[in-house]
Write an enzyme that holds these catalytic residues in place. Structure first.
Site, mmCIF file in Angstrom:
data_model
loop_
_atom_site.group_PDB
_atom_site.id
_atom_site.type_symbol
_atom_site.label_atom_id
_atom_site.label_comp_id
_atom_site.label_asym_id
_atom_site.label_seq_id
_atom_site.Cartn_x
_atom_site.Cartn_y
_atom_site.Cartn_z
ATOM 1 N N VAL A 1 -41.444 -43.535 52.060
ATOM 2 C CA VAL A 1 -40.046 -43.916 52.217
ATOM 3 C C VAL A 1 -39.914 -45.056 53.234
ATOM 4 O O VAL A 1 -38.817 -45.450 53.591
ATOM 5 C CB VAL A 1 -39.219 -42.689 52.674
ATOM 6 C CG1 VAL A 1 -39.223 -41.603 51.595
ATOM 7 C CG2 VAL A 1 -39.726 -42.108 54.003
ATOM 8 N N HIS B 1 -39.602 -41.169 46.023
ATOM 9 C CA HIS B 1 -38.885 -40.267 46.927
ATOM 10 C C HIS B 1 -37.794 -40.986 47.714
ATOM 11 O O HIS B 1 -37.423 -40.555 48.806
ATOM 12 C CB HIS B 1 -39.874 -39.586 47.880
ATOM 13 C CG HIS B 1 -40.802 -38.646 47.175
ATOM 14 N ND1 HIS B 1 -41.895 -38.068 47.769
ATOM 15 C CD2 HIS B 1 -40.793 -38.171 45.893
ATOM 16 C CE1 HIS B 1 -42.520 -37.291 46.895
ATOM 17 N NE2 HIS B 1 -41.878 -37.344 45.751
#
Ligand code: NAD
Length: 250
Positions: free
Chosen positions: A111, A127
């Protein structure tokens, strides 16, 4: 049994002749940039935290201040970090394949946006990203400050009484549909699939390599430690991503 040098040579050759490459990365590729991984190793971020108390919708509901403080602390750490030699090697591999008319797709569970900062262009964020935040009620994006949020939990400008949350996928939440479809498509049709720095236990991401193998792809793993997929891949390379990847793609 082949030694690591033979395996490295074999993987290099496969990558050099591939027309279509898919790479799946996990937290391990960013470890050498100083960003803690989730599992494995003394530096693991959640050695001191229980993921279930921080990375779930229930946790956000229960204690939004703690959850947003923790994510914002991680966001600032990611902003402070720089891409390492592993990230840069993957960006170079994409450039090489693109110049040859080939296809390269980078599926990441990370991320932190370090791949994009290294120059990777075709990145699928499975994600989400910690760099973007959104209104938890309307889903509309809310610009993040360059430093920390002024107050915790941050209030949404889009709906009275609503909060702002990071645009990451929490445990129990679905992956973004478009990312999932792309990941399945490219995994099904690649010549080489390479899994890097992931403990290969979080699904569905951990299942993409099997889809690729079932459809004839050559499979490579680069990881500091053995994982559940190590014994099933064509080529398991054990070592640091920042050391192995430049040797694989140079
Ligand atoms: P993980 O923490 O479960 O596993 C990391 C893996 O990387 C381990 O197998 C470890 O042995 C290996 N590793 C550690 N250092 C390495 C290095 N220098 N070179 C090669 N391998 C190394 O991470 P995961 O599999 O990505 O877990 C999935 C979850 O972790 C995802 O939900 C993801 O969003 C999240 N996560 C992301 C970040 C980030 O964005 N940087 C950081 C922590 C966790």
């Amino acid at each position: 049994m082949r030694n690591q040098q033979d395996l490295l040579t074999m993987a290099r050759e496969r990558l050099a002749s591939a027309r279509s490459v898919v790479v799946l990365t996990g937290a391990g590729i960013s470890a050498e940039s100083g960003i803690a991984t989730f599992r494995g190793g003394m530096d693991a971020l959640w050695k001191d935290f229980d993921p279930q108390t921080l990375a779930t919708p229930q946790a956000f509901e229960r204690d939004p201040e703690m959850v947003t403080r923790w994510y914002d602390w991680r966001r600032l750490k990611c902003l402070d970090a720089a891409p390492n030699r592993g990230h840069l090697a993957l960006a170079a591999l994409e450039d090489r394949l693109s110049a040859q008319g080939g296809r390269f797709t980078l599926l990441t569970q990370n991320v932190d946006r370090l791949h994009q900062r290294a120059g990777s262009r075709c990145v699928v964020e499975l994600h989400g990203t910690i760099m973007e935040w959104r209104c938890c009620r309307t889903g509309k994006p809310v610009p993040t400050p360059s430093g920390a949020w002024g107050s915790f939990p941050p209030a949404s400008p889009h709906a009275a009484g609503a909060l702002v949350r990071p645009s990451v996928v929490w445990f129990g939440e679905a992956l973004p549909e478009a990312a999932l479809v792309t990941a399945m498509d490219v995994s099904r049709s690649c010549d080489v699939f390479m899994s890097i720095g992931t403990s290969a236990v979080v699904y569905p991401a951990a299942g993409f390599i099997k889809i690729a193998a079932d459809n004839g792809a050559f499979t490579i793993e680069v990881n500091r430690d053995p994982t559940p997929i190590s014994s099933g891949v064509d080529c398991a390379l054990h070592g640091l991503a920042g050391e192995l990847l430049p040797r694989l793609v140079s």
